[in-house]
Design an enzyme around this catalytic site. Sequence first.
Site, PDB file in Angstrom:
ATOM      1  N   GLY A  63       0.745  -1.116  -0.163  1.00 19.04           N
ATOM      2  CA  GLY A  63       0.028  -0.066   0.253  1.00 19.04           C
ATOM      3  C   GLY A  63       0.842   1.214   0.033  1.00 19.04           C
ATOM      4  O   GLY A  63       0.109   2.304   0.007  1.00 19.04           O
ATOM      5  N   HIS A  64       2.275   1.028   0.133  1.00 17.30           N
ATOM      6  CA  HIS A  64       3.075   2.265   0.249  1.00 17.30           C
ATOM      7  C   HIS A  64       3.801   2.439  -1.102  1.00 17.30           C
ATOM      8  O   HIS A  64       4.961   2.981  -1.379  1.00 17.30           O
ATOM      9  CB  HIS A  64       3.890   2.172   1.486  1.00 17.30           C
ATOM     10  N   LYS A 112      11.229   0.098   9.095  1.00 21.19           N
ATOM     11  CA  LYS A 112      10.424   1.109   9.785  1.00 21.19           C
ATOM     12  C   LYS A 112       9.890   0.885  11.172  1.00 21.19           C
ATOM     13  O   LYS A 112       9.684  -0.155  11.328  1.00 21.19           O
ATOM     14  CB  LYS A 112       9.451   1.356   8.705  1.00 21.19           C
ATOM     15  N   ASP A 117       6.326  -4.627  12.338  1.00 17.25           N
ATOM     16  CA  ASP A 117       7.437  -4.660  11.609  1.00 17.25           C
ATOM     17  C   ASP A 117       8.751  -4.979  12.488  1.00 17.25           C
ATOM     18  O   ASP A 117       9.662  -5.830  12.139  1.00 17.25           O
ATOM     19  CB  ASP A 117       7.957  -3.410  10.873  1.00 17.25           C
ATOM     20  N   HIS A 227      -0.037   5.275   7.366  1.00 15.36           N
ATOM     21  CA  HIS A 227      -1.422   4.202   7.355  1.00 15.36           C
ATOM     22  C   HIS A 227      -2.452   5.114   7.657  1.00 15.36           C
ATOM     23  O   HIS A 227      -3.596   4.371   7.969  1.00 15.36           O
ATOM     24  CB  HIS A 227      -1.114   3.155   8.437  1.00 15.36           C
TER      25      HIS A 227
END
Length: 348
Positions: A63-64, A112, A117, A227
């Site tokens: 999505g990034h 990140k 993560d 997000h």
Amino acid sequence: MKKFLNTPETYVADSLAGLAAAHLTLTVVRGDTGDPGEGAPFVRRTAPTRPGKVALVSGGGSGHEPLHGGFVGVGMLDAACPGEVFTSPVPGQLLAATRAVDAGAGVVLVVKNYTGDVLNFQMGAELAAEEAGIAVETVLVDDDVAVQDSTWTAGRRGTGATVFVEKIAGALAERGAELAAVADMGRRVNAYARSFAVALTACTTPANGRPGFLLPDDEMEVGVGIHGEPGRRRAKLATAAEVAELALDAILAEPVFAQTGGGGADAADVIVMVNGLGATPLAELYILFHEVSRLLAGRGVTIVRSLVGNYVTSLDMAGASFTLCRVDDEMLELWDAPVNTPALRWGM
């Protein structure tokens, strides 16, 4: 919701298939490790890692784009692990990618700072060391100055500086530097980079089918996360000049940019990225960059290199992030080194 997709369930898989079809220098691999997450895909360079070269692996929720798969290639990453939309990759996936690209010199993981993560990359690193005997170093990116803690993380979020870490540390690895030196360079870049973002609309995830939050037409989210996490505050919609100024005020207040004793920005050379969050026209990003360049010139800060465009997005969010990285001669030389990835390409 209007999106070009087949089904929400195959959104990431179909996107990765398209990435590999469009760029023959990349291959999408399904890991086979026997661990939870077996079969989860990762993107790697089609060509094998040069023997003795330190490999770089990064990843995070999809999505990034183009982060992270779009930065796999010569001069940057050796592999990237995409999770589902806004979801961390899993440890088995990270182990498979690390195994696939290790060429005997070890692997640097670029992470990140988001809770999922951090935990999954840590477990992946431990598996790589214990099960495969691979030397692993981790670089944590936490450049967002908007908030200290958020919905997704403890501490500052990792955002735009990820691109700078992957490019500069990746160039050093390409030159044959040792594992510790490549990791130290990545940490150095992170220490000298800061980011801040502003959103005009929320993003819509394929699975949810509706915006993550609602903003009145005359308001913006100041300090938003990638997000869609809340920022510092809601504010009335402002001009491009005002948005650039509030972002730079937050970034330049950081010690790395401030004069000893405070009082504004010291003379500095910086790389600047004005990054679209997915639905911001390039014309508007250039308007913002013009304001940034004007404001920095007035504060004695010299822009030596720049990026304007979509590099770290949030699906279809309208908004922009600002990243400044203070550089010395070595960092600038590594930034200028050849790179050949789907999203960054020069000097080749």
